[in-house]
Scaffold this motif. Structure first.
Motif, PDB file in Angstrom:
ATOM      1  N   CYS A 114       0.839  -1.219   0.000  1.00 13.18           N
ATOM      2  CA  CYS A 114       0.000   0.000   0.000  1.00 13.18           C
ATOM      3  C   CYS A 114       0.864   1.255   0.000  1.00 13.18           C
ATOM      4  O   CYS A 114       0.573   2.212  -0.714  1.00 13.18           O
ATOM      5  CB  CYS A 114      -0.937   0.000   1.203  1.00 13.18           C
ATOM      6  N   ARG A 145      -7.686  10.309  -9.033  1.00 11.06           N
ATOM      7  CA  ARG A 145      -7.709   8.917  -8.586  1.00 11.06           C
ATOM      8  C   ARG A 145      -9.092   8.619  -8.049  1.00 11.06           C
ATOM      9  O   ARG A 145      -9.642   9.396  -7.267  1.00 11.06           O
ATOM     10  CB  ARG A 145      -6.662   8.672  -7.509  1.00 11.06           C
ATOM     11  N   VAL A 146      -9.653   7.503  -8.504  1.00 17.37           N
ATOM     12  CA  VAL A 146     -10.974   7.083  -8.043  1.00 17.37           C
ATOM     13  C   VAL A 146     -10.907   5.628  -7.582  1.00 17.37           C
ATOM     14  O   VAL A 146      -9.966   4.900  -7.913  1.00 17.37           O
ATOM     15  CB  VAL A 146     -12.055   7.255  -9.134  1.00 17.37           C
ATOM     16  N   SER A 147     -11.922   5.218  -6.870  1.00 19.99           N
ATOM     17  CA  SER A 147     -11.912   3.888  -6.275  1.00 19.99           C
ATOM     18  C   SER A 147     -12.341   2.777  -7.224  1.00 19.99           C
ATOM     19  O   SER A 147     -11.815   1.675  -7.173  1.00 19.99           O
ATOM     20  CB  SER A 147     -12.792   3.867  -5.026  1.00 19.99           C
ATOM     21  N   ASP A 148     -13.315   3.063  -8.098  1.00 18.35           N
ATOM     22  CA  ASP A 148     -13.874   1.969  -8.902  1.00 18.35           C
ATOM     23  C   ASP A 148     -14.491   2.475 -10.201  1.00 18.35           C
ATOM     24  O   ASP A 148     -14.442   3.674 -10.506  1.00 18.35           O
ATOM     25  CB  ASP A 148     -14.910   1.194  -8.082  1.00 18.35           C
ATOM     26  N   THR A 194      -4.440   1.158 -10.774  1.00 17.60           N
ATOM     27  CA  THR A 194      -3.444   1.451  -9.748  1.00 17.60           C
ATOM     28  C   THR A 194      -2.364   0.373  -9.694  1.00 17.60           C
ATOM     29  O   THR A 194      -1.180   0.679  -9.576  1.00 17.60           O
ATOM     30  CB  THR A 194      -4.118   1.590  -8.369  1.00 17.60           C
ATOM     31  N   VAL A 223      -7.462   4.319 -11.401  1.00 19.50           N
ATOM     32  CA  VAL A 223      -8.619   3.595 -10.858  1.00 19.50           C
ATOM     33  C   VAL A 223      -8.118   2.414 -10.029  1.00 19.50           C
ATOM     34  O   VAL A 223      -7.352   1.581 -10.531  1.00 19.50           O
ATOM     35  CB  VAL A 223      -9.554   3.085 -11.992  1.00 19.50           C
ATOM     36  N   ASP A 224      -8.566   2.361  -8.772  1.00 17.05           N
ATOM     37  CA  ASP A 224      -8.107   1.287  -7.883  1.00 17.05           C
ATOM     38  C   ASP A 224      -8.670  -0.076  -8.278  1.00 17.05           C
ATOM     39  O   ASP A 224      -7.950  -1.056  -8.329  1.00 17.05           O
ATOM     40  CB  ASP A 224      -8.463   1.606  -6.429  1.00 17.05           C
ATOM     41  N   GLU A 225      -9.958  -0.149  -8.542  1.00 16.43           N
ATOM     42  CA  GLU A 225     -10.618  -1.412  -8.914  1.00 16.43           C
ATOM     43  C   GLU A 225     -11.432  -1.177 -10.167  1.00 16.43           C
ATOM     44  O   GLU A 225     -12.488  -0.545 -10.116  1.00 16.43           O
ATOM     45  CB  GLU A 225     -11.541  -1.896  -7.793  1.00 16.43           C
TER      46      GLU A 225
END
Length: 195
Positions: free
Chosen positions: A10, A33-36, A134, A191-193
Motif C-alpha cells: 500500500c 484517482r478514483v476507487s472503482d 493502480t 482507478v483502484d478497482e
C-alpha cells in the motif's frame, strides 16, 4: 488486520501514484484517482460535460476489460461507442483508452493496442482520458521496457507507445502549439478497482 507485506505494498502504491502525479501535473495533465468503475463513470461524465462533448469514443480494449464501467456509463445516459474504423475517431471531442501500465519515474503511460482503430482513440481525439489501473503503475522505465518487449513478441503484433502529456510541437521560431500531432488535452484517471 493488515499484514506487514500488505502495508508495504500500500505504501509503495501510494508513492508510485504520488510520483506519477508529480511528473504529470507540470505538463498540464489533469490527474485524478478514483476507487472503482462507478466513480470512473462519474469522472468521465464530468469531463464530457466540461468540454461540451455529446459523447465519446472508447477503445475496445477498455470495453472488454471494464464491462462494469461501460454499464455505469450506459445507465448514466452517456453516449459512447467503439469506433468501427479510424475515420470514426478522427477529431472526436473525447476519447477514452486503457493504459497497459504507467511509469512513476517519468509520468508516462503505455498504450498498447492490438488494432489501429483502438490506437486512433489515443492519437486522433481532441481530448484523451487514459485510465490507469493502480496496480499497473511501475516504478521505472526498466519495467516498462519489459512490458514493451512482451507486447512486441505477442502473436499478431500491435501498436505500443509511451505517452507523457498532450501533443506538443514548436515551429522554427519556437512557438509552442498543442494538439497538432495528437490530443491537445490529456487526463489520466487512476482507478483502484476497474471491472
Amino acid at each position: 488486520m493488515v499484514s506487514v507485506q500488505e502495508s508495504i505494498v500500500c505504501d509503495q502504491t501510494a508513492a508510485h501514484v504520488a510520483n506519477l502525479v508529480a511528473r504529470l501535473q507540470p505538463l498540464n495533465v489533469r490527474v485524478e484517482r478514483v476507487s472503482d468503475g462507478t466513480a470512473a463513470a462519474t469522472f468521465l461524465t464530468k469531463v464530457a460535460t466540461e468540454i461540451g462533448a455529446p459523447g465519446f469514443v472508447v477503445s475496445s480494449e477498455l470495453t472488454s476489460a471494464a464491462p462494469g464501467l461501460m454499464a455505469a456509463l450506459t445507465v448514466a445516459g452517456v453516449a459512447w461507442l467503439n469506433p468501427a474504423d479510424v475515420s470514426a475517431t478522427r477529431d472526436a471531442p473525447l476519447g477514452v483508452s486503457l493504459a497497459s501500465l504507467a511509469v512513476a519515474e517519468t509520468g508516462s503511460v503505455m498504450l498498447a493496442e492490438a488494432t489501429l482503430t483502438d490506437r486512433a482513440v489515443g492519437m486522433l481525439t481532441k481530448t484523451h482520458v487514459i485510465l490507469v489501473r493502480t496496480g499497473t503503475i511501475v516504478p521505472s522505465l526498466d519495467e516498462a521496457g519489459e512490458a514493451l518487449k512482451a507486447h512486441a513478441l505477442r502473436p499478431g503484433g500491435g501498436y505500443a507507445s509511451l505517452v507523457t502529456g498532450p501533443s506538443r510541437t514548436a515551429d522554427i521560431e519556437l512557438s509552442l502549439s498543442l494538439g497538432v500531432q495528437g490530443p491537445e488535452r490529456v487526463y489520466v484517471l487512476v482507478v483502484d478497482e476497474l471491472s
